[in-house]
Write a protein that holds these residues in place. Structure first.
Motif, PDB file in Angstrom:
ATOM      1  N   LEU A  49       1.474  12.321   1.754  1.00  0.00           N
ATOM      2  CA  LEU A  49       2.825  12.197   1.189  1.00  0.00           C
ATOM      3  C   LEU A  49       3.928  12.494   2.209  1.00  0.00           C
ATOM      4  CD1 LEU A  49       2.400  13.645  -2.426  1.00  0.00           C
ATOM      5  CD2 LEU A  49       2.181  11.294  -1.626  1.00  0.00           C
ATOM      6  N   SER A  50       3.522  12.892   3.403  1.00  0.00           N
ATOM      7  CA  SER A  50       4.541  13.110   4.445  1.00  0.00           C
ATOM      8  C   SER A  50       4.765  11.832   5.252  1.00  0.00           C
ATOM      9  CB  SER A  50       4.121  14.244   5.384  1.00  0.00           C
ATOM     10  OG  SER A  50       3.152  13.782   6.309  1.00  0.00           O
ATOM     11  N   VAL A  51       3.934  10.801   5.029  1.00  0.00           N
ATOM     12  CA  VAL A  51       4.059   9.562   5.815  1.00  0.00           C
ATOM     13  C   VAL A  51       5.280   8.775   5.344  1.00  0.00           C
ATOM     14  CG1 VAL A  51       2.986   7.308   6.293  1.00  0.00           C
ATOM     15  CG2 VAL A  51       1.593   9.386   6.287  1.00  0.00           C
ATOM     16  N   GLY A  52       6.138   8.420   6.284  1.00  0.00           N
ATOM     17  CA  GLY A  52       7.253   7.492   6.063  1.00  0.00           C
ATOM     18  C   GLY A  52       7.980   7.636   4.747  1.00  0.00           C
ATOM     19  N   THR A  53       7.801   6.633   3.892  1.00  0.00           N
ATOM     20  CA  THR A  53       8.486   6.584   2.595  1.00  0.00           C
ATOM     21  C   THR A  53       7.469   6.224   1.517  1.00  0.00           C
ATOM     22  OG1 THR A  53       8.832   4.232   2.873  1.00  0.00           O
ATOM     23  CG2 THR A  53      10.608   5.662   3.642  1.00  0.00           C
ATOM     24  N   VAL A  54       7.910   6.279   0.263  1.00  0.00           N
ATOM     25  CA  VAL A  54       7.035   5.938  -0.867  1.00  0.00           C
ATOM     26  C   VAL A  54       6.475   4.526  -0.694  1.00  0.00           C
ATOM     27  CG1 VAL A  54       7.041   5.502  -3.364  1.00  0.00           C
ATOM     28  CG2 VAL A  54       8.215   7.489  -2.431  1.00  0.00           C
ATOM     29  N   GLN A  55       7.323   3.593  -0.248  1.00  0.00           N
ATOM     30  CA  GLN A  55       6.875   2.198  -0.084  1.00  0.00           C
ATOM     31  C   GLN A  55       5.772   2.113   0.974  1.00  0.00           C
ATOM     32  OE1 GLN A  55       9.985   3.314  -0.095  1.00  0.00           O
ATOM     33  NE2 GLN A  55      11.393   1.933  -1.114  1.00  0.00           N
ATOM     34  N   LEU A  56       5.950   2.843   2.069  1.00  0.00           N
ATOM     35  CA  LEU A  56       4.935   2.819   3.135  1.00  0.00           C
ATOM     36  C   LEU A  56       3.646   3.476   2.662  1.00  0.00           C
ATOM     37  CD1 LEU A  56       7.267   3.721   6.117  1.00  0.00           C
ATOM     38  CD2 LEU A  56       6.089   1.553   5.819  1.00  0.00           C
TER      39      LEU A  56
END
Ligand code: FAD
Length: 333
Positions: free
Chosen positions: A100-107
């Motif tokens: 959940l720390s990666v980029g954004t929700v879409q990513l």
């Protein structure tokens, strides 16, 4: 930015995918969620003639758990699905933190675990559009013979900035690769070559199929902490993962300890010194010693946008100490 033209294939088995990749060699690239690869195509950093979509390959999207074998994650599991899985949430909260720390929700919705591990290295000179790059001489990663990060270097100094790798390394994960020679299981660390130009050690025709994580032992705690400028969108400028297991009955006596870092070298770092804590009581002096060892091993370079190299380096000890204390706390309770 427009995508260049490419051939598209959607094989329906792992064997088909591997054979296709092997027969086309360097000119075919596997594609999972496409969040990393399609940007590289748009920026004209990579020039595959064919993309081999792994979306139709069966069995790559499974998450399975047993107390005997631990957790098995298919390479095509999306980061969002990983983070929502009840077993992962209960037994491996560090993977939820990292995903959940990666980029954004879409990513996170499009990006997969396999794609996250196999993502390319980042560099503020390389990760620019072709138009912006044209003012610079091509670097090692683009087939040239200069590094814009370290101008005297004959090596590429792009940084590995995946968020999942340190968390999985600290948990002692291994990976299964499928390929022309059959399936091969290796410690996760061996997936990373340490070469900024070509960071993933897969042979032509080889694919990452599955990630295995040992069963979470009782009295263990694991934490992933990520340094970045904004709370969303940003890649890590430093990522620290710590996994501790305590001996039964004696608070603070360590059974196993593992520490991994990202964004501070050409590959994620699994710090050997952490293993020395096994069998010892975790004192403040030992936590500081471990933090010092991590500081000495980290090599943040001027290759990522955001905070200065000096600040990122100074945060290594701070993040290691915080991560160890939090992991200890969660192992005790
Ligand atoms: C704006 C932005 C912000 C981002 N922020 C972050 C971040 O904070 N943290 C982070 O870790 N990442 C970040 N990313 C990178 C990326 O979105 C994620 O890492 C994502 O998980 C990649 O997964 P994917 O399935 O989309 O990979 P893809 O783009 O499909 O593939 C990535 C690479 O892996 C290879 N590959 C994919 N699957 C396999 C496989 N099974 N076997 C062998 N090779 C394979 C592909 O050929 C390609 O080279 C960001 C990207 C963008 C555009």
């Amino acid at each position: 930015m427009k995508l260049p033209k490419f051939e598209y294939a959607a094989p329906e088995s792992l064997g088909q995918a591997c054979r296709l990749l092997e027969s086309r060699g360097e000119e075919a690239h596997p594609i999972a969620g496409g969040t990393d690869l399609l940007m590289a195509l748009k920026n004209r950093q990579k020039f595959p003639k064919m993309l081999v979509d792994l979306g139709a390959v069966p069995n790559l999207s499974r998450i399975e758990y047993s107390d005997a074998d631990g957790l098995r994650i298919g390479a095509m599991v999306s980061l969002r699905r990983l983070a929502a899985n009840p077993i992962v949430r209960e037994k491996y909260p560090i993977l939820v933190q990292a995903a959940l720390s990666v980029g954004t929700v879409q990513l996170q919705a499009m990006g997969t675990v396999g794609g996250n591990l196999c993502q390319d290295t980042c560099c503020m000179y390389f990760n620019r559009s072709a138009m912006v790059r044209q003012s610079l001489e091509p670097c090692h990663k683009l087939g040239g013979c200069i590094c814009h990060v370290v101008s005297s270097s004959e090596e590429c100094w792009a940084a590995y900035t995946g968020d999942l790798a340190p968390a999985l390394l600290a948990l002692g994960a291994s990976v299964s690769m499928a390929g022309p020679g059959g399936e091969q299981r290796l410690p996760l660390q061996e997936l990373f070559s340490g070469d900024g130009k070509r960071p993933i050690a897969l042979r032509p025709g080889q694919l990452l199929a599955e990630i295995q994580v040992p069963a979470a032992p009782p009295r263990s705690g694991a934490v992933y902490l990520k340094l970045r400028q904004r709370e969303t969108l940003d890649y890590p400028l430093l990522g620290v993962a710590v996994h501790l297991t305590l001996e039964r009955g004696e608070n603070g006596h360590c059974k196993t300890a593992a520490l991994a870092m990202t964004a501070v070298d050409k590959a994620p770092i699994l710090l050997q010194e952490a293993g020395k804590l096994a069998g010892r009581k975790l004192t403040e002096a030992q936590i500081r010693e471990l933090a010092r060892a991590a500081y000495k091993r980290a090599h943040p370079m001027k290759n990522l946008y955001g905070l200065t190299t000096k600040y990122r380096l100074s945060m290594v000890e701070v993040y290691v100490e915080m991560a160890v204390r939090q992991a200890l706390e969660s192992a005790i309770h």
